[in-house]
Design an enzyme around this catalytic site. Sequence first.
Site, PDB file in Angstrom:
ATOM      1  N   LEU C 125       0.842  -1.196   0.000  1.00  0.00           N
ATOM      2  CA  LEU C 125       0.000   0.000   0.000  1.00  0.00           C
ATOM      3  C   LEU C 125       0.885   1.257   0.000  1.00  0.00           C
ATOM      4  O   LEU C 125       0.762   2.110  -0.868  1.00  0.00           O
ATOM      5  CB  LEU C 125      -0.919  -0.021   1.232  1.00  0.00           C
ATOM      6  CG  LEU C 125      -1.798   1.210   1.472  1.00  0.00           C
ATOM      7  CD1 LEU C 125      -2.794   1.406   0.330  1.00  0.00           C
ATOM      8  CD2 LEU C 125      -2.572   1.084   2.791  1.00  0.00           C
ATOM      9  N   ARG C 243      -4.821  -3.985  12.347  1.00  0.00           N
ATOM     10  CA  ARG C 243      -4.463  -3.241  13.559  1.00  0.00           C
ATOM     11  C   ARG C 243      -4.702  -4.082  14.810  1.00  0.00           C
ATOM     12  O   ARG C 243      -3.963  -3.976  15.792  1.00  0.00           O
ATOM     13  CB  ARG C 243      -5.263  -1.938  13.615  1.00  0.00           C
ATOM     14  CG  ARG C 243      -4.698  -0.940  12.647  1.00  0.00           C
ATOM     15  CD  ARG C 243      -5.602   0.243  12.379  1.00  0.00           C
ATOM     16  NE  ARG C 243      -4.946   1.095  11.380  1.00  0.00           N
ATOM     17  CZ  ARG C 243      -5.542   2.082  10.725  1.00  0.00           C
ATOM     18  NH1 ARG C 243      -6.821   2.350  10.957  1.00  0.00           N
ATOM     19  NH2 ARG C 243      -4.873   2.792   9.840  1.00  0.00           N
ATOM     20  N   GLY C 340      22.671  -1.560  32.763  1.00  0.00           N
ATOM     21  CA  GLY C 340      23.698  -1.759  31.731  1.00  0.00           C
ATOM     22  C   GLY C 340      23.478  -3.030  30.943  1.00  0.00           C
ATOM     23  O   GLY C 340      23.702  -3.073  29.721  1.00  0.00           O
ATOM     24  N   GLU C 363       1.041   0.073   9.936  1.00  0.00           N
ATOM     25  CA  GLU C 363      -0.418  -0.056   9.867  1.00  0.00           C
ATOM     26  C   GLU C 363      -1.114   1.131  10.555  1.00  0.00           C
ATOM     27  O   GLU C 363      -2.123   0.983  11.232  1.00  0.00           O
ATOM     28  CB  GLU C 363      -0.873  -1.411  10.428  1.00  0.00           C
ATOM     29  CG  GLU C 363      -0.247  -2.530   9.596  1.00  0.00           C
ATOM     30  CD  GLU C 363      -0.916  -3.872   9.749  1.00  0.00           C
ATOM     31  OE1 GLU C 363      -2.132  -3.901  10.010  1.00  0.00           O
ATOM     32  OE2 GLU C 363      -0.223  -4.879   9.570  1.00  0.00           O
ATOM     33  N   GLY C 364      -0.542   2.292  10.353  1.00  0.00           N
ATOM     34  CA  GLY C 364      -1.101   3.514  10.913  1.00  0.00           C
ATOM     35  C   GLY C 364      -0.335   3.939  12.149  1.00  0.00           C
ATOM     36  O   GLY C 364      -0.316   3.212  13.134  1.00  0.00           O
TER      37      GLY C 364
END
Lengths: 328, 262, 379
Positions: C125, C243, C340, C363-364
Amino acid sequence: MGSDVWVIADHAGGSPRRITLELLGKGRELADARGGRLVAVALGHPLDGLPRTLGEYGADAVLSVEHPHLRSYSTEAYTEVLSGIVRQRAPWLVMVPSTAWGRDCAPRLAARVGAGVVTDVEALWVQDGRLQARRPMYTRKVMGTVEYVGDGPHLAVVLPKVFAPAERREGRTADVEVVAVQVPEPRTRLVETRSLQRERVSLTEAEVVVSGGRGLRGPENFALLDALAAELGAAVGSSRPPVDSGWVPHDYEIGQTGKTVSPTVYIAVGISGAPQHLAGMSGSKYIVAINKDPNAPIFQVASLGVVGDLFQIVPKLTEEVRRLKAQG
Amino acid sequence: MDVVVCVKQVPDTEQPIRVRPDGGGVEEQGLNWILNYYDEHAVEEALRVREKHGGTVTVVCVGPARATEALRTALAMGADEAVHVQDPALDGADHLGVARVLAETIRQLRYDLVLCGRLATDDNASVVGPALAEYLGLPQATAISRLDISDGVAAVEREVEGGVEVLQVPLPAVFTVERTINEPRYPTLPGIMKAKRKEIRTLGLRDLGLEPGQVGAEAARVRYSRFDPPPRREAGRVVTPDSPEEGARLIAQFLQETAKVL
Amino acid sequence: MDFALSEEHRLVQQTARDFATREILPVASRLDAEHRFPAEIVRGLAELGLMGVMVPEEYGGAGMDNVAYVLAMEEVARACASTAAILSVNNSLVCDPILRYGTEPQKRRYLPVLASGREIGCYCLTEPQAGSDAASLQTTGRLDGDSWVLNGTKVFVTNAREAWVFIVYARTEPEPGARGISAFIVERDHPGISVGKVERKMGLLASSTCEVLLQDCRVPRDNLLGAPGEGFKVALSTLDGGRIGIAAQAVGIARAALEESVAYARERRQFGRPIAEFQAIQWKIADMATRIDAARLLTLRAAWLRDQGKRCTAEASMAKLFASETAMFAAHQGVQIFGGYGYIKDYPVERYFRDAKITEIYEGTSEIQRLVIARNLLA
């Protein structure tokens, strides 16, 4: 009900094994407390001098059962013989060594004679007239106290190395009674007993684990641990850094992301003692640590910590172990 | 070859197990209940027997209502049928009582072979398997690490001190399995869906023709009276030896005298 | 009201936990160090049915639901966030849209191979200029005879190096914005698609994140997914589910940080006692645990809503927002508790720290989630 304490002997070549002596040691104490006799029960074929030796270790009486079908352990023959004499003579307590055969036989014997049975016993005592046993549970995260109900016979399958062995006194004798038994041919046939090739001892089962950490500096130095482990009959493991560095295969790893072990002795060599590692071995009975850094966290859990150079100490230790073994 | 597998549901001991302050048991809140690891191996072995010789695998469990899930896990692994014995009268039963109940349950089933795990990781007792064999009047082998079946006879291997015993046992028989016997399969999601559709038969003592007095608390010959956390490790000693030889000697002495492993 | 999981959900959780603990956890840090795609683990996950959790049995999937999916995702992510990312993309972003919008032949062709893990999928996308503003994407698709011809560049594509199925979004209509976008199923063997640069990144090092190049890429006409111009709808509804999966992944990372921290705090001694006895540590642990529980509940609720066929856009965003910020918080606290040791690679908490960050982005981003949530309230 009876008040005798029985010890079923584990033996080889006519001599009692160490666990038998441990059971006799504890059995003596319990028999005295109960006001009964300490009776050793020897099954086998032939038994040779075993009954007499058991007397020397403090048994008041010895039941000697010899039969060809008892030459090697068989569930059926042992259960048949033991249930017969237990029913007939009604001891108060029967102590069985926690060996492969003891663990196989005792529950079945208990079921046959209707006796309460407790396995993995680490402590036995009498309180308010009742026999009590303590045993580890939940992979040693809990200790359970079990009370036997009724007057017996009670069965206790006792772990090795929890009781002090009886002392041998030459000249001490027991009443040896030879018990004649009928032993049917077992349905199960022992085909062979293969001795275990000394390949790698399994980490989770080993009595002693020798484990190396980042302090070993490289894969070649694991040979030092292999040599020590060979003398001790120990398994070799590691903390995470050697695995991550590819010095040893992944199945060596002990710790949160590896195996959890609880041997009698865990020898940590060049291991700093990160929590993730401790999570996998803190159930060990004794921890011995060798490390250069006196502030290494491993020393906080060690039963014995030695500050020093592992490259010098480990080879010397291997020699020393060899020497002690040679002395017997 | 019809195989019956006895299973138990236990708390996952990879999580913390805490003793209740009153010492009467372990804290159950928040425990994750799973199918006992050793029983997983027993189920796996049964499935392998079925794959090789045909037949069925039936899992049997004695335990409270929540234990259904252990049976469902075994079904999801591929077992055919499941029987769950639950009865309030079994509270406080000892291992012999449980073995007796299992024996009566198994008598109602078809079986050529009965498998159990070598021990349950909660009480670590190893009592039920051999006791069950006794009540069923069958031959047994405990802690087996290998099973081969042909012509109604099982060849099994069991680890003993310093060696491996090879036994020939006529079937039917009861075996308890060691974890080295196989690598159990995971229940798959489709397997879980399939298991969901299977019915788990639930039985009570009455269905088995048993009375509470025969197998319940009343009949128990041992009972747990107390639970304690394991003793804390005592602080050890840390020494800086004068020479490597001395360090080696100290350790060797410790191994021999204190730890007694030499 | 009943917060108990059903028996089959508990079994899924247990099987995923066992698999993750035994098969994934022991190798997770090495996969990370070697940037190695866990091919064998993916095969194992597929055998369990986890590569197509919600794919019906008739298409070779497990036929289970979103709740089962998030339970499994949490367990896998607890062991290895990279593996969880691979799982998430295949389930949420590839199988799910094919299942929801695919034609029967498309479902028959793609779902069985994806659910069985024989092939995996990826989701294309984002573009260099179209990130949060996905509707501004510039990849084009035009019909030419019996083929669609796609042109453009996609970036940040998880799994692309290993994938066979590519869900590609392209502009097929002249309109700007969301309306002119269509979705396509592209196979690796289709001419003109290639995987470009494999990104070097901060975390999720065992999964690939790649550029995908479409140069006159020709796909059969029938490989349009959903109706023409409907692509953005496909993308948004896919992301609702995605999501929820990322939320579960974040919960898993956070839980890993918590579990490691608890174990460490009990064992690590300073000033003569375990640091677990210090309130400074206790409060950190308490805050981590509380937020993780809240994040898990939000995630399960969103999954449950989606299983009920209810709209869950805002709830999915809330779960993803809160869980990802919880992952970051827990990893941050975890590193601090380890001190540490938390900063070095011998301990896994630094990996959690690196892995957690992406859950606030992909995804946003958290900002987009807040926008979605606010829009739901204010629109």
